[in-house]
Design a protein around this motif. Sequence first.
Motif, PDB file in Angstrom:
ATOM      1  N   ASN A 298      87.007 -19.080  28.538  1.00 24.14           N
ATOM      2  CA  ASN A 298      87.422 -19.746  27.302  1.00 24.14           C
ATOM      3  C   ASN A 298      87.251 -18.768  26.322  1.00 24.14           C
ATOM      4  OD1 ASN A 298      84.899 -20.284  27.866  1.00 24.14           O
ATOM      5  ND2 ASN A 298      85.043 -22.369  27.887  1.00 24.14           N
ATOM      6  N   PHE A 299      88.245 -18.158  25.452  1.00 26.54           N
ATOM      7  CA  PHE A 299      88.153 -17.503  24.337  1.00 26.54           C
ATOM      8  C   PHE A 299      88.978 -17.841  23.286  1.00 26.54           C
ATOM      9  CE2 PHE A 299      86.212 -15.103  27.765  1.00 26.54           C
ATOM     10  CZ  PHE A 299      84.949 -14.685  27.253  1.00 26.54           C
ATOM     11  N   TYR A 300      88.821 -17.002  22.256  1.00 25.36           N
ATOM     12  CA  TYR A 300      89.869 -17.124  21.154  1.00 25.36           C
ATOM     13  C   TYR A 300      90.826 -16.050  21.333  1.00 25.36           C
ATOM     14  CZ  TYR A 300      87.012 -20.169  18.077  1.00 25.36           C
ATOM     15  OH  TYR A 300      86.512 -21.235  17.741  1.00 25.36           O
ATOM     16  N   HIS A 301      92.111 -16.502  21.669  1.00 25.07           N
ATOM     17  CA  HIS A 301      93.369 -15.518  22.423  1.00 25.07           C
ATOM     18  C   HIS A 301      93.563 -14.831  21.478  1.00 25.07           C
ATOM     19  CE1 HIS A 301      93.024 -18.287  25.761  1.00 25.07           C
ATOM     20  NE2 HIS A 301      93.069 -17.166  26.547  1.00 25.07           N
ATOM     21  N   ARG A 302      93.416 -14.944  20.218  1.00 25.33           N
ATOM     22  CA  ARG A 302      94.182 -14.228  19.084  1.00 25.33           C
ATOM     23  C   ARG A 302      92.955 -13.159  18.599  1.00 25.33           C
ATOM     24  NH1 ARG A 302      97.921 -18.384  17.457  1.00 25.33           N
ATOM     25  NH2 ARG A 302      96.472 -19.687  16.642  1.00 25.33           N
ATOM     26  N   PHE A 303      91.833 -13.308  19.179  1.00 28.89           N
ATOM     27  CA  PHE A 303      90.992 -12.458  18.690  1.00 28.89           C
ATOM     28  C   PHE A 303      90.727 -11.285  19.754  1.00 28.89           C
ATOM     29  CE2 PHE A 303      87.825 -15.536  16.325  1.00 28.89           C
ATOM     30  CZ  PHE A 303      88.863 -16.001  15.329  1.00 28.89           C
TER      31      PHE A 303
END
Lengths: 242, 284
Positions: B86-91
């Motif tokens: 689970n990550f910030y996909h835009r980062f």
Amino acid sequence: MNRVLHLIRGDWRQITRDPMLMLTLLAPVILFFFVRFVTPYAAELARVHLQLDLTVYYDSFLSFMILLIPLMLGMMSGFVMLDERDENVISYYAVTPLTKQGYFLYRLAVPLLMSILFTFFLLAYGGLAPIHITQIAILLPVTALEAPLLTLFLVGFAANKVEGLALSKAAGLIVFAPVLIYFLPMPWQLFVGILPSYWVSKTLLVGLEQGASASFIYAFIGLLVHLLVIRDLLRRFIAKLD
Amino acid sequence: MIEVSQLRFTYPGSKEPTLKGLNFAIPKGEIFGFLGPSGAGKSTTQKILIGILKRYEGTVRVMDRELRDVKSDYFEHIGVAFEFPNFYHRFTALENLSLFRSLYHGKTEDPLHLLAMVGLEQYASTKVADFSKGMKMRLNFCRALLNHPSILFLDEPTSGLDPVNAKVMKDLILAQQAKGTTILITTHNMHAADEICNRVAFIVDGEINLINSPRELKVQRGSKRVRIEYTENEHVHHADFDLQQIGANPAFLQLLKNKPIETMHSQEASLEEIFIEVTGRKLG
């Protein structure tokens, strides 16, 4: 403190990479300039060309505008949270020293504090109606609480970002419904008081008409209504998250 | 490191307890595997151990502290990698790691160093949205190591990985163990558990049926025989021999001497077979 600065930097990154969030963030600024410069200009045009005095509606107009700021900022935080829930980032925050509580606090405090700031500017420098600083102080807490309330409304009822967009429209209606209905005579309009936003507009209008001390009771009730609704929405969201 | 006794847990609104009195202890530096089908109580146990479910009954002591009473500083000492990264996909990868790193007060690891360790250094400025599953899993592992954790919790660390990436991940896990980190793995992949766990616990219906090392289990529970496959008249045949005194078994020695041998396998049980035998359940 360092942690909060990093979170803010992360948010800034997230917002600048999403045009919709960027627009939502800019909305209060645009709103301020609209109220400060466009409104008097339009009123002047109406006076010269249509012999219409719009300034008598300034109070009502302002009671609309004051709700827009927490609406926009609350929505913005709500959309970010929906994204973070969709990407499961919230469950990750829960196992870091930030903790889930810290995360919620941050996500609700940001729109709250920004609403206080922007609302202050709108009331103090919007120039539509002369508002005493005491009156502003009475208004700010109840107005700003509208923001986290809307954040929680969005994340509590929307299953994802698409539903969130649809709900934000509904939230807009709920926010403005009381403003339309307070034209009802007392005591009937108190029924609209179950909608928290009613108390914001009511406090502003009573304050403008009868002075700050008369509006205090409305701000106080409004504060209680907001806190109660926020508590319920928070429970709802946490239950949904686990 | 971890001591659990009489651990019971019931979800609010549920009549049946999810965990029905678990007892186990995990010493420092061990790789301990929780094996069981989905819904057996693996993830509930993990949630309690990582400190996010606190209304349990019994005692759960981690690093000599009762988990019910720990505060947010507990999270300074553990690293968690969830099954689904689970990550910030835009980062970018680096932006993600830097953000999460800032949440810790204690000493943290340089994200670039971690990325290099898992072979992702050239993707530091790539957005996570453009990562493959294998890359995300490695990034997930990096993040769990940001705070130099004493205990590492890994949920299905090799799930969905191709054999090459699965091997990379296993080596990374073993490298952490070599540093003295205690590692808890929850999985339903018996093969992966067999390869890296020092001990495994079988968990079914909220109870632990058995705890032992994979090797012990396989030797104890398997038949002590060897199967030989050989060719004769262009056909493949097989013969089984008891391992007892096998060096003095004339039939065995004759076969080795006179026939072309294709394969030789001792017949210890696989973890999967033992699991089915012990719990009466299939995994999956």
